[in-house]
Design an enzyme around this catalytic site. Structure first.
Site, PDB file in Angstrom:
ATOM      1  N   ILE A   1       0.947  -8.069  20.147  1.00 37.82           N
ATOM      2  CA  ILE A   1       2.180  -8.356  19.282  1.00 37.82           C
ATOM      3  C   ILE A   1       3.344  -8.283  19.973  1.00 37.82           C
ATOM      4  CG2 ILE A   1       3.430  -7.638  17.087  1.00 37.82           C
ATOM      5  CD1 ILE A   1       0.476  -7.141  16.198  1.00 37.82           C
TER       6      ILE A   1
ATOM      7  N   HIS B   1       0.973  -1.184  -0.059  1.00 40.83           N
ATOM      8  CA  HIS B   1      -0.041   0.028   0.047  1.00 40.83           C
ATOM      9  C   HIS B   1       0.789   1.285  -0.012  1.00 40.83           C
ATOM     10  CE1 HIS B   1      -3.661  -2.472   1.841  1.00 40.83           C
ATOM     11  NE2 HIS B   1      -3.532  -2.605   0.349  1.00 40.83           N
TER      12      HIS B   1
HETATM   13  P1  OAD Z   1      -6.771  -2.849  10.520  1.00 43.86           P
HETATM   14  O1  OAD Z   1      -7.206  -1.806  11.533  1.00 43.86           O
HETATM   15  O2  OAD Z   1      -7.802  -3.232   9.859  1.00 43.86           O
HETATM   16  O3  OAD Z   1      -6.404  -4.235  11.650  1.00 43.86           O
HETATM   17  C1  OAD Z   1      -5.385  -4.154  12.603  1.00 43.86           C
HETATM   18  C2  OAD Z   1      -5.546  -5.249  13.607  1.00 43.86           C
HETATM   19  O4  OAD Z   1      -4.534  -5.372  14.529  1.00 43.86           O
HETATM   20  C3  OAD Z   1      -7.084  -5.143  14.238  1.00 43.86           C
HETATM   21  O5  OAD Z   1      -7.594  -6.489  14.130  1.00 43.86           O
HETATM   22  C4  OAD Z   1      -6.599  -5.017  15.712  1.00 43.86           C
HETATM   23  O6  OAD Z   1      -7.227  -5.739  16.717  1.00 43.86           O
HETATM   24  C5  OAD Z   1      -4.946  -5.602  15.862  1.00 43.86           C
HETATM   25  N1  OAD Z   1      -4.091  -4.761  16.714  1.00 43.86           N
HETATM   26  C6  OAD Z   1      -3.693  -3.582  16.912  1.00 43.86           C
HETATM   27  N2  OAD Z   1      -2.758  -3.490  17.949  1.00 43.86           N
HETATM   28  C7  OAD Z   1      -2.507  -4.465  18.419  1.00 43.86           C
HETATM   29  C8  OAD Z   1      -1.484  -4.979  19.172  1.00 43.86           C
HETATM   30  N3  OAD Z   1      -0.793  -4.332  19.747  1.00 43.86           N
HETATM   31  N4  OAD Z   1      -1.338  -6.539  19.300  1.00 43.86           N
HETATM   32  C9  OAD Z   1      -2.248  -7.323  18.674  1.00 43.86           C
HETATM   33  N5  OAD Z   1      -2.960  -6.887  17.598  1.00 43.86           N
HETATM   34  C10 OAD Z   1      -3.128  -5.642  17.734  1.00 43.86           C
HETATM   35  O7  OAD Z   1      -5.433  -2.703   9.846  1.00 43.86           O
HETATM   36  P2  OAD Z   1      -4.956  -3.277   8.598  1.00 43.86           P
HETATM   37  O8  OAD Z   1      -5.411  -4.903   8.578  1.00 43.86           O
HETATM   38  O9  OAD Z   1      -3.579  -3.183   8.491  1.00 43.86           O
HETATM   39  O10 OAD Z   1      -5.053   0.233   3.284  1.00 43.86           O
HETATM   40  O11 OAD Z   1      -5.859  -2.682   7.488  1.00 43.86           O
HETATM   41  C11 OAD Z   1      -5.315  -3.087   6.056  1.00 43.86           C
HETATM   42  C12 OAD Z   1      -5.633  -1.765   5.227  1.00 43.86           C
HETATM   43  O12 OAD Z   1      -6.770  -0.992   5.550  1.00 43.86           O
HETATM   44  C13 OAD Z   1      -4.697  -0.767   5.505  1.00 43.86           C
HETATM   45  O13 OAD Z   1      -3.346  -1.172   4.851  1.00 43.86           O
HETATM   46  C14 OAD Z   1      -5.039   0.567   4.810  1.00 43.86           C
HETATM   47  C15 OAD Z   1      -6.540   0.280   5.423  1.00 43.86           C
HETATM   48  O14 OAD Z   1      -7.690   0.751   4.868  1.00 43.86           O
HETATM   49  C16 OAD Z   1      -5.493   1.323   2.693  1.00 43.86           C
HETATM   50  O15 OAD Z   1      -5.363   2.535   2.974  1.00 43.86           O
HETATM   51  C17 OAD Z   1      -5.537   0.917   1.082  1.00 43.86           C
END
Ligand code: OAD
Ligand code: ZN
Length: 246
Positions: free
Chosen positions: A236, A119
């Site tokens: 994490i 991304h």
């Molecule tokens: P998300 O916000 O969808 O998911 C992040 C996940 O990490 C969530 O399920 C949280 O519960 C978990 N999380 C957060 N902090 C944590 C920690 N300290 N330990 C364990 N788990 C934790 O983010 P992404 O999956 O990265 O794309 O989102 C995917 C894409 O959606 C991004 O790249 C972005 C967004 O729209 C674009 O903008 C194209």
């Protein structure tokens, strides 16, 4: 326990491919997207076609970016980043696939060439027409001078952060290299992603179908827990920190 099992899987693996999402960077002060308080719970994403069509959307997009500047500029690699970097230095990780745009895998010691950014990257700007790169300080200077988001000095098209917005095409080379890594590893670690955004979310499945073991580390359930060999539903940094002694 899950962590013990993970340790064994890492020890047995010869080619480990980590795949990261925003959850690995929350301990570095960068909010994720879908957790309570996440970016998409506060702001509606600005789709690519809107950015292209509207000067207001471009101004708003850059206003949001510079509102986060201190956050991004101050962020340092966390325990998860450091643990993955140590596996990389040990020669067990040929490359890392990330949805993150924060540059923290590079900052933790991965060579830029070995970080597959699906991304893009928010630490610099890029012309959406000719692809010329711009430093954020140049964008800021133009904004301050003219009051609006700048166009490319070479071709006149808008300059955007070098990230991929919804509706924007995926970077072909990164997609190709991510598929290559996913198909040829024996352990795939999906870390800190809700696994709901496609096509990125297809890589864990691709690795699994190609014979790799799949581990998911995330503090919330994900869409693909049911196909994983091991799910660690836990913080994490706490999970990976012990691998680098903290
Ligand atoms: P998300 O916000 O969808 O998911 C992040 C996940 O990490 C969530 O399920 C949280 O519960 C978990 N999380 C957060 N902090 C944590 C920690 N300290 N330990 C364990 N788990 C934790 O983010 P992404 O999956 O990265 O794309 O989102 C995917 C894409 O959606 C991004 O790249 C972005 C967004 O729209 C674009 O903008 C194209
Ligand atoms: Zn241009």
């Amino acid at each position: 326990s899950g962590v013990e099992q993970l340790g064994n899987m890492i020890a047995e693996a010869s080619s480990i491919v980590p795949f990261t999402g925003a959850g690995i960077s929350t301990e570095c002060g960068i909010p994720d997207f879908r957790s309570p308080g996440g970016l998409w719970t506060r702001n509606r994403p600005i789709p690519f076609d809107e950015f292209v069509a509207s000067q207001d959307a471009r101004d708003e997009s850059w206003r949001r970016r510079f509102a986060m500047e201190q956050t991004f500029a101050a962020a340092k690699p966390g325990r998860g980043h450091r643990a993955l970097a140590s596996l990389y230095r040990a020669g067990k990780v040929p490359g890392i696939i990330t949805q993150n745009i924060d540059n923290l895998h590079q900052a933790s010691g991965f060579k830029a060439d070995d970080v597959i950014e699906l991304h893009g990257n928010t630490t610099y700007g890029r012309c959406i027409g000719c692809g010329k790169d711009y430093e954020l300080s140049w964008v800021k200077q133009q904004l301050d001078k003219t009051g609006s988001a700048p166009d490319c000095a070479d071709c006149g098209d808008p300059v955007k952060t070098a990230t991929i917005s919804f509706g924007q095409s995926m970077p072909e080379d990164a997609m190709r290299r991510a598929a290559e890594l996913s198909r040829h590893c024996d352990l795939f670690l999906a870390i800190g992603s809700s696994l709901v955004v496609w096509p990125a979310a297809g890589f864990p499945m691709m690795a699994k179908e190609s014979g790799a073991r799949l581990v998911i580390i995330n503090n919330e359930p994900t869409d693909q827990d049911d196909i994983a060999d091991l799910v660690i539903r836990h913080d994490i940094g706490d999970t990976l920190g012990p691998f680098v002694g903290n």
